[in-house]
Write an enzyme that holds these catalytic residues in place. Structure first.
Site, mmCIF file in Angstrom:
data_model
loop_
_atom_site.group_PDB
_atom_site.id
_atom_site.type_symbol
_atom_site.label_atom_id
_atom_site.label_comp_id
_atom_site.label_asym_id
_atom_site.label_seq_id
_atom_site.Cartn_x
_atom_site.Cartn_y
_atom_site.Cartn_z
ATOM 1 N N GLY A 157 28.162 35.185 11.878
ATOM 2 C CA GLY A 157 28.995 34.994 12.916
ATOM 3 C C GLY A 157 30.492 34.807 12.226
ATOM 4 O O GLY A 157 30.862 35.225 11.160
ATOM 5 N N GLU A 158 31.291 33.715 12.919
ATOM 6 C CA GLU A 158 32.599 33.545 12.065
ATOM 7 C C GLU A 158 33.661 34.580 12.374
ATOM 8 O O GLU A 158 34.783 34.432 11.740
ATOM 9 C CB GLU A 158 32.527 33.078 10.596
ATOM 10 C CG GLU A 158 31.562 31.746 10.441
ATOM 11 C CD GLU A 158 31.594 31.378 8.660
ATOM 12 O OE1 GLU A 158 32.275 32.178 8.141
ATOM 13 O OE2 GLU A 158 31.027 30.558 8.662
ATOM 14 N N GLY A 159 33.170 35.950 12.676
ATOM 15 C CA GLY A 159 34.154 37.165 12.669
ATOM 16 C C GLY A 159 33.885 37.706 11.177
ATOM 17 O O GLY A 159 34.625 38.484 10.741
ATOM 18 N N SER A 160 32.793 37.130 10.493
ATOM 19 C CA SER A 160 32.593 37.877 9.193
ATOM 20 C C SER A 160 32.323 39.145 9.020
ATOM 21 O O SER A 160 33.003 39.992 7.988
ATOM 22 C CB SER A 160 31.501 36.873 8.443
ATOM 23 O OG SER A 160 30.335 36.987 9.024
ATOM 24 N N GLU A 176 33.874 33.159 15.889
ATOM 25 C CA GLU A 176 33.596 32.001 16.624
ATOM 26 C C GLU A 176 32.731 31.019 15.787
ATOM 27 O O GLU A 176 32.257 31.403 14.675
ATOM 28 C CB GLU A 176 32.638 32.418 17.807
ATOM 29 C CG GLU A 176 31.434 33.219 17.583
ATOM 30 C CD GLU A 176 30.584 33.073 16.636
ATOM 31 O OE1 GLU A 176 30.236 31.848 16.583
ATOM 32 O OE2 GLU A 176 30.170 33.925 16.009
#
Length: 335
Positions: A302-305, A162
């Protein structure tokens, strides 16, 4: 034709999701017992491979198509001063994802995953949830459908991530509404707010939870969530419908997934936690979900990292399971 058109339709889908293939899981466990290693010597990698095999329906699976999907949304609650960054950063970061410049782009490339980004009505933020429900039913259903349709049918491992300034506030409010306690138990510094900012953010979470006092997890998602959180929930549910295993990312992703878990028991059986975020309440949330993280590297991007990095761990587990020789094949005497 849309998979669902209302929250009631979505609830019905969650209640009728497929289970893992018990025969394949049993066969994978039997294969694991014959591999050229002492029993349990690969630790949790063995459990991961057997779990994965059960969802893919084969005792000797491979991971060949990894998908990373990042959803972006804007939050009206940012007007309350809950973030150290302005809402404009969401749009700017979407452009960065699209041009391959974000951390998750690099981690996806390293993991051999196909990455995409979906921006959800960034020009129309959700409502400030201290004043009104964040989304109407039509809006939350549209966001769930965006996630649902983003999952490729031939994917065999999914990560959802996200981007959305203000979304740790939304995630904290969801966690507080679903699992109780005080707002301060769930509210962290997010993008790095100072002490005064944390006090303000905690106030906002408490006000939102008090205003939208619902025992229905999907109503909690609608009233306190964001479009990107709903899209992640929709994608995780879509993966379950296709028996695609999912790796959870950090606090925000876990809060979105928690709405599914609280709406339907066992809804996250196809999910593992990729990592423990440095966002303070993430460990508490994972405990509530019964998930043990694969990694703990003090990440909080975040970001899916974190989940994308964890793809490499799951892939290693499956490769060892499916490619190692058995004692019989190697001509090695079993103990």
């Amino acid at each position: 034709m849309a998979a669902f058109s209302s929250l009631d339709d979505f609830r019905a889908l969650l209640a009728n999701m497929p289970a893992h293939d018990a025969a394949a899981q049993t066969a994978a466990a039997e294969r694991n017992s014959q591999l050229t290693k002492p029993p349990g010597a690969l630790g949790r990698l063995e459990d991961l491979a057997i779990w994965y095999a059960g969802w893919r329906g084969t005792d000797r699976p491979r991971i060949s198509k990894k998908q990373v999907v990042v959803f972006a949304g804007n939050h009206g609650v940012t007007a309350q001063g809950v973030s150290a960054f302005p809402a404009e950063v969401t749009v700017q970061m979407v452009a960065n994802f699209e041009h391959g410049g974000a951390a998750v782009n690099q981690l996806s490339r390293v993991a051999g995953a196909q990455m995409s980004v979906h921006a959800l009505d960034l020009e129309t933020p959700t409502q400030d949830f201290t004043q009104a429900a964040a989304m109407s039913e039509q809006e939350v259903v549209a966001a769930l459908l965006t996630g649902w349709t983003a999952v490729d049918a031939d994917t065999d491992l999914l990560v959802v991530g996200e981007m959305g300034i203000g979304n740790t506030t939304s995630a904290a409010a969801i966690a507080n509404a679903l699992f109780g306690g005080e707002a301060s138990d769930w509210t962290g510094r997010g993008t790095g707010v100072d002490d005064a900012g944390l006090v303000n953010k905690t106030r906002v979470v408490a006000e939102g939870v008090a205003k939208h006092n619902s025992q229905d997890a999907l109503e909690v998602l609608r009233c306190l969530g964001g479009r990107e959180l709903a899209a992640m929930a929709g994608a995780i549910a879509a993966a379950r419908s296709k028996r695609i295993p999912v790796i959870l990312d950090g606090f925000i992703c876990s809060a979105a997934a928690a709405c599914l878990a609280q709406a339907q028991g066992g809804a996250l059986d196809h999910v593992v936690a990729g990592h423990l975020s440095q966002e303070g309440a993430h460990g508490k949330l994972l405990d509530a979900l019964g998930k043990t993280p694969l990694l703990s590297l003090n990440m909080r991007l975040g970001e899916g990292s974190g989940a994308t990095l964890a793809i490499n761990i799951l892939n290693a587990a499956v490769e060892c399971h499916s490619s190692m020789a058995t004692f019989a094949e190697a001509g090695v005497a079993a103990g």
